[in-house]
Every structure is written in C-alpha cells, then in structure tokens.
Design a protein around this motif. Structure first.
Motif, PDB file in Angstrom:
ATOM      1  N   ILE A  97      49.700 -20.277 -21.909  1.00 36.67           N
ATOM      2  CA  ILE A  97      49.401 -19.937 -21.459  1.00 36.67           C
ATOM      3  C   ILE A  97      49.440 -19.905 -19.648  1.00 36.67           C
ATOM      4  O   ILE A  97      49.360 -18.843 -19.393  1.00 36.67           O
ATOM      5  N   ALA A 266      40.710 -21.842 -27.412  1.00 34.10           N
ATOM      6  CA  ALA A 266      40.509 -20.187 -27.248  1.00 34.10           C
ATOM      7  C   ALA A 266      39.291 -19.879 -28.203  1.00 34.10           C
ATOM      8  O   ALA A 266      38.447 -18.484 -28.495  1.00 34.10           O
ATOM      9  N   THR A 270      35.328 -18.149 -26.898  1.00 34.48           N
ATOM     10  CA  THR A 270      35.705 -16.533 -26.210  1.00 34.48           C
ATOM     11  C   THR A 270      34.086 -15.521 -27.194  1.00 34.48           C
ATOM     12  O   THR A 270      33.364 -15.290 -26.512  1.00 34.48           O
ATOM     13  N   GLY A 371      42.279  -9.881 -21.240  1.00 37.05           N
ATOM     14  CA  GLY A 371      43.030  -9.670 -20.405  1.00 37.05           C
ATOM     15  C   GLY A 371      43.942  -8.295 -20.679  1.00 37.05           C
ATOM     16  O   GLY A 371      43.461  -7.696 -20.941  1.00 37.05           O
ATOM     17  N   CYS A 378      45.394 -11.184 -24.748  1.00 31.45           N
ATOM     18  CA  CYS A 378      44.613 -11.729 -25.860  1.00 31.45           C
ATOM     19  C   CYS A 378      45.449 -11.627 -27.038  1.00 31.45           C
ATOM     20  O   CYS A 378      45.390 -10.755 -27.601  1.00 31.45           O
ATOM     21  N   GLY A 380      43.927 -13.496 -29.846  1.00 34.96           N
ATOM     22  CA  GLY A 380      43.455 -13.592 -30.359  1.00 34.96           C
ATOM     23  C   GLY A 380      42.105 -12.051 -30.560  1.00 34.96           C
ATOM     24  O   GLY A 380      41.417 -12.619 -31.167  1.00 34.96           O
ATOM     25  N   LEU A 383      41.422 -10.841 -34.210  1.00 35.92           N
ATOM     26  CA  LEU A 383      41.011 -11.339 -34.682  1.00 35.92           C
ATOM     27  C   LEU A 383      39.592 -11.504 -34.405  1.00 35.92           C
ATOM     28  O   LEU A 383      38.193 -11.490 -35.320  1.00 35.92           O
TER      29      LEU A 383
HETATM   30  C1  HEM Z   1      35.526 -12.176 -27.440  1.00 37.26           C
HETATM   31  C2  HEM Z   1      36.893 -13.321 -27.486  1.00 37.26           C
HETATM   32  C3  HEM Z   1      37.663 -12.749 -26.826  1.00 37.26           C
HETATM   33  C4  HEM Z   1      38.142 -13.060 -24.646  1.00 37.26           C
HETATM   34  C5  HEM Z   1      37.221 -12.064 -24.718  1.00 37.26           C
HETATM   35  C6  HEM Z   1      39.078 -13.837 -25.244  1.00 37.26           C
HETATM   36  C7  HEM Z   1      39.997 -13.669 -23.557  1.00 37.26           C
HETATM   37  C8  HEM Z   1      41.170 -13.499 -23.364  1.00 37.26           C
HETATM   38  C9  HEM Z   1      42.386 -13.003 -21.978  1.00 37.26           C
HETATM   39  C10 HEM Z   1      41.480 -12.648 -20.589  1.00 37.26           C
HETATM   40  C11 HEM Z   1      43.443 -13.854 -22.419  1.00 37.26           C
HETATM   41  C12 HEM Z   1      44.410 -13.185 -21.060  1.00 37.26           C
HETATM   42  C13 HEM Z   1      44.818 -15.008 -20.280  1.00 37.26           C
HETATM   43  C14 HEM Z   1      45.953 -14.234 -19.344  1.00 37.26           C
HETATM   44  O1  HEM Z   1      46.180 -12.806 -19.604  1.00 37.26           O
HETATM   45  O2  HEM Z   1      46.456 -15.049 -18.201  1.00 37.26           O
HETATM   46  C15 HEM Z   1      43.040 -14.344 -23.378  1.00 37.26           C
HETATM   47  C16 HEM Z   1      44.449 -14.815 -24.273  1.00 37.26           C
HETATM   48  C17 HEM Z   1      44.442 -16.185 -25.038  1.00 37.26           C
HETATM   49  N1  HEM Z   1      43.386 -16.413 -26.225  1.00 37.26           N
HETATM   50 FE1  HEM Z   1      42.085 -15.004 -26.290  1.00 37.26          FE
HETATM   51  N2  HEM Z   1      40.157 -14.013 -25.842  1.00 37.26           N
HETATM   52  C18 HEM Z   1      39.341 -13.864 -26.755  1.00 37.26           C
HETATM   53  C19 HEM Z   1      39.392 -14.695 -28.362  1.00 37.26           C
HETATM   54  C20 HEM Z   1      40.075 -15.209 -28.855  1.00 37.26           C
HETATM   55  C21 HEM Z   1      40.337 -15.668 -30.122  1.00 37.26           C
HETATM   56  C22 HEM Z   1      39.444 -15.587 -30.905  1.00 37.26           C
HETATM   57  C23 HEM Z   1      41.482 -16.432 -30.026  1.00 37.26           C
HETATM   58  C24 HEM Z   1      41.927 -17.370 -31.089  1.00 37.26           C
HETATM   59  C25 HEM Z   1      43.121 -18.268 -31.394  1.00 37.26           C
HETATM   60  C26 HEM Z   1      42.289 -16.262 -28.645  1.00 37.26           C
HETATM   61  C27 HEM Z   1      44.155 -16.805 -28.136  1.00 37.26           C
HETATM   62  C28 HEM Z   1      43.970 -16.636 -27.249  1.00 37.26           C
HETATM   63  C29 HEM Z   1      45.262 -17.221 -26.792  1.00 37.26           C
HETATM   64  C30 HEM Z   1      46.404 -18.074 -26.682  1.00 37.26           C
HETATM   65  C31 HEM Z   1      45.772 -16.245 -24.960  1.00 37.26           C
HETATM   66  C32 HEM Z   1      46.781 -16.776 -24.076  1.00 37.26           C
HETATM   67  C33 HEM Z   1      48.061 -15.959 -25.117  1.00 37.26           C
HETATM   68  C34 HEM Z   1      49.017 -16.093 -24.373  1.00 37.26           C
HETATM   69  O3  HEM Z   1      49.081 -17.170 -22.724  1.00 37.26           O
HETATM   70  O4  HEM Z   1      50.154 -15.395 -24.475  1.00 37.26           O
HETATM   71  N3  HEM Z   1      41.720 -15.556 -27.818  1.00 37.26           N
HETATM   72  N4  HEM Z   1      42.246 -14.004 -24.541  1.00 37.26           N
END
Ligand code: HEM
Length: 426
Positions: A97, A266, A270, A371, A378, A380, A383
């Motif tokens: 990230i 993450a 969330t 995002g 995101c 996930g 998922l």
């Molecule tokens: C409603 C649920 C969720 C919300 C609102 C959310 C929100 C976000 C946001 C805003 C980012 C963007 C970060 C950026 O641009 O710097 C992100 C990245 C990420 N999310 Fe989620 N997320 C959610 C659920 C999940 C779930 C269930 C997982 C499971 C593992 C997850 C794993 C990740 C990961 C690994 C990243 C980093 C991706 C990267 O850097 O390439 N998220 N999420």
C-alpha cells in the motif's frame, strides 16, 4: 448544529474528528467550495518526524485525478500515515500500500487471483455457512450490539480462513487489528483519548508502544505460519506469499510479515463498519429499506454501493508529489503531501445529486469508497461486496424486523469511519 467558520476548520486538530457528523460534513462542504485545496499544517507529535503539512483534496475530481496519476501522486514513502512512518513501524505497516509500481504491481499480483469474482464465487458456500451461524446465534442470544454480535464476525472469519489462520488465534488477530486502526481510541488501544487529554509525550509514547507491540505479535504469527507453509504449502494466502517467485526472487520475511498485516487489517476493519453503517442507514431510511426488501436480489448491488458511498469506511489515504505539477487549476510542488478525502469526494455535489440522501437506486454511482481508479484500488472490494450481500440477505430473510436503536458508538479516528457498537432490536 454549529457550523465552523472557514478559519476554524482544522483537519489536523484531533478534536475535529469527534465533532458530530453533520458538523464535519458541513466543514467538508465548505472546503469543497473553495477555489483551491486548503493546506493544513501537520500536528506536531513528539517522537515522530513531522512534515510541514498537507493539502486536503476534498473534491471528487481531485481525488480521482491524484489516484489515476501515480507517477506524480506517489504512494511512497507512505500512504497510510500523514507523517512518514519511522523505520521501526514501517517494518510492520509498510507493505505494498506504501509502494509504487513496478514493485507494488509484482507484489499485488501474488495474491490478486484470490480476490477475483470467479475465485470468490467458490467461497460463497463458506460465506453462507458462517452467515447462517451468525444469524442462528443472534436469534438465540436476542437483540444487543449489532457490531459485536454480527458485523465483526463474518469479516474476521473470512480473512482468517483465506490466510489459513488457526481458530485459536483469531481473537488475538481481531484484537490487534483493532489496536492498529484504533490507536487514539481508549476502548481499542487502552490509551488516552488524544482529543480529551491532548497530545502529550506519554500518550504518544503509549500509542506507539501499542502499535509496535500489535505489529510485533502479528508479525510473529505470520513468521510461524510462513515456516509451516514452507514445509507444507496449502491453498491459503500465506502459502501463496511463501512460494511466490518474483523474477527469480522470493519475498523477504519482512515483506511477508507486512503483507500479512495489511491483509488481516484491511480485511477486518472495513467491511465490519460498512455493515454497521448499512444497518443504521437502512433503519433511518425506512422507504429505502422497504424498497430493498421488495426485491432484494435486484437491489442489493446498488444498496451495497450506496452504503459504501454514504459511510465511506476509509476516510483518507495520502499521496506525495514526485515533481511540480498542476492539477485542476492548482500548482503543487515536488514533495508536497496531499490527503485524498474519500468521505468528501463521495458527497461532492458536482458529481452526486442530493449527496446527503441515501438512495439505493442511485445510478450511476461513481463513489470512491474503495479508492479512486488506479493501481491501489481496493484489492478486497469484490470480497467486501460479497460479504455484505450474503450477510444482509441472511439477516433480512430470517430477522426481517432487525433495526438499529439509538446512536452508533463511533470510533475516534481520522482514518477509519468506524462504529464500535450499535444497539439493535428485532
Ligand atoms: C467496505 C470495505 C472496504 C473499504 C471501504 C476499503 C477501502 C479501501 C481503500 C479506500 C483503498 C485504497 C488505498 C489507496 O488508494 O491508497 C483500499 C486498498 C486496499 N484494500 Fe480495501 N477496503 C475494503 C475492504 C477490503 C477487504 C475485505 C480487503 C481484504 C483483504 C481489503 C484489502 C485491501 C488492500 C490489500 C488494499 C491495498 C491495495 C494496493 O495497495 O494495491 N479491503 N481499500
């Protein structure tokens, strides 16, 4: 409701984040109306190397523009903290990230297959079994706290299953991710609430020690599972991390540990909040609830997107300018920090009609709750959508009178729009 005057709005003041929701929303509306993004000096924290400050990107066009231009708006050295993480914390919390491509893309590819809709479809039976169990328990225990009885349970179970984390240590994982993302909240971190007690050397030291110890314990677990999976690989995500081969290289222990922590945090912190906000939004908007229940299968996809827009469970991430650059009429300098305020972009009246109205039929709904478009979108998201869908289907089929009663008990944070407790009845 009191409305803050322009010069009273200070997003760096931790007290701002405990203001009532409407006051904060009014402040963001005022910031969106400005010609240029407002600049906020960084909060001075002892033991932390602070920068000068950051521009608050509050308009949809700015958040999207920065997200889709990662060569200029970099996630390095740090996207998940306003101040650069000191090396002893970056070791645990500095995964992909906080990286740019090509390294980011290579690391993301190791696990991305596990998050495609096709692969997730295979998880559906497990999701359903867990959701059924949660609702069985809810019906047996009776009404109480929707967060601890329902919303918190599915995400932790699912991500731990995917990672191959044994049942015995799951409560520890849940507790430590709560600490990491609730560092300023006394219920989760046991520390002093910064807003009430001020930023003191001892409160910051305590917060750092809590974060460090939670990171250490999760890292220790990751190393233990990694050793086991090196000997005996399975089809879980830790096995994928330890057997990964990136241009002939394996991930280092540090990369495995921080990736593990990113995924459990993450995955946990969330979706739980999206579900709690979702129940509260559907309770406060009985017409939308009736509309959903009238044709659940047709309307649940739109409902999930609208919940994520309205709730915006993740408030902001940071980017740092790699060079001088002009965007939407504003000149940024190399080294400037910007914060992408997803909560504000998701209420931008230039993009959303009646942005404060919860409308499950909203179409299109180009929210940025997961995002903005770009390499860090995101991982996930699919998922999370499946988890919310399965859980709400099970709830509204078997406990159709379920409602929130009273105000959500909010997490004190400028990063996660969390709900710690939500009284419910049925
Ligand atoms: C409603 C649920 C969720 C919300 C609102 C959310 C929100 C976000 C946001 C805003 C980012 C963007 C970060 C950026 O641009 O710097 C992100 C990245 C990420 N999310 Fe989620 N997320 C959610 C659920 C999940 C779930 C269930 C997982 C499971 C593992 C997850 C794993 C990740 C990961 C690994 C990243 C980093 C991706 C990267 O850097 O390439 N998220 N999420």
């Amino acid at each position: 409701m009191t409305t803050l005057a322009h010069d009273e709005i200070n997003l760096s003041d931790l007290g701002f984040w405990s203001l009532p929701r409407r006051e904060r929303q009014a402040a963001f509306a005022a910031l969106r109306a400005r010609e240029h993004p407002a600049f906020f000096p960084e909060l001075k924290l002892p033991f932390i190397k602070n920068g000068a400050g950051y521009y608050a990107l509050v308009r949809h066009a700015d958040v999207v523009g920065a997200s889709r231009n990662p060569e200029v708006f970099s996630s390095e050295p740090c996207s998940n903290s306003i101040a650069d993480l000191p090396p002893y914390l970056a070791k645990y919390f500095g995964s992909m990230i906080n990286m740019d491509d090509p390294r980011h893309a290579k690391i993301r590819r190791i696990v991305s297959r596990a998050f495609t809709p096709r692969v997730l479809a295979k998880l559906e039976t497990d999701l359903q079994t867990t959701a059924t169990q949660i609702v069985d328990d809810l019906r047996q225990t009776g009404p109480g706290d929707f967060v601890t009885q329902v919303a918190a349970r599915l995400p932790v179970q699912v991500i731990c299953d995917m990672m191959g984390i044994p049942a015995a240590v799951r409560p520890m994982v849940y507790n430590r991710t709560n600490i990491i993302l609730g560092i300023g909240d006394p219920e989760y971190s046991g520390g002093h609430r910064f807003a009430e007690h001020g930023i003191t050397r001892s409160s910051v030291l305590y917060g750092l020690a809590q974060g460090l110890s939670a990171g250490y314990e999760l890292n220790h677990l990751a190393m233990k599972l990694a050793r086991r999976r090196r000997r005996d690989p399975g089809d879980d995500l830790v096995s994928a991390l330890v057997t990964a081969n990136i241009d002939g290289e394996s991930l280092t222990d540090q990369e495995i540990g921080s990736f593990f922590i990113l995924l459990v945090a993450a995955g946990n912190e969330t979706t739980r909040n999206a579900m709690a906000h979702g129940l509260h939004l559907l309770t406060r908007n009985p017409d939308q609830r009736a509309l959903l229940l009238d044709d659940f299968e047709a309307r649940i996809p739109g409902t999930v997107e609208e919940i994520v827009r309205m709730a915006t469970p993740v408030i902001q991430f940071r980017r740092t300018l790699t060079r001088d650059h002009e965007m939407n009429g504003h000149e940024y300098k190399a080294g400037d920090k910007v914060l992408l305020f997803y909560n504000s972009a998701n209420r931008d009246e230039a993009v959303f009609d009646n942005p404060d109205t919860f409308d499950i039929t909203r179409s299109p709904n180009p929210h940025v709750g997961f995002g903005g478009p770009g390499p860090h979108f995101c991982l996930g998201a699919n998922l999370a959508r499946r988890e919310i869908t399965v859980m709400f289907r099970e709830l509204f089929t078997r406990v159709p009178d379920l409602r929130s009663t009273g105000r959500p008990d909010r997490l004190y944070s400028n990063f996660i729009n969390g709900i710690k407790h939500l009284p419910c009845t049925f």
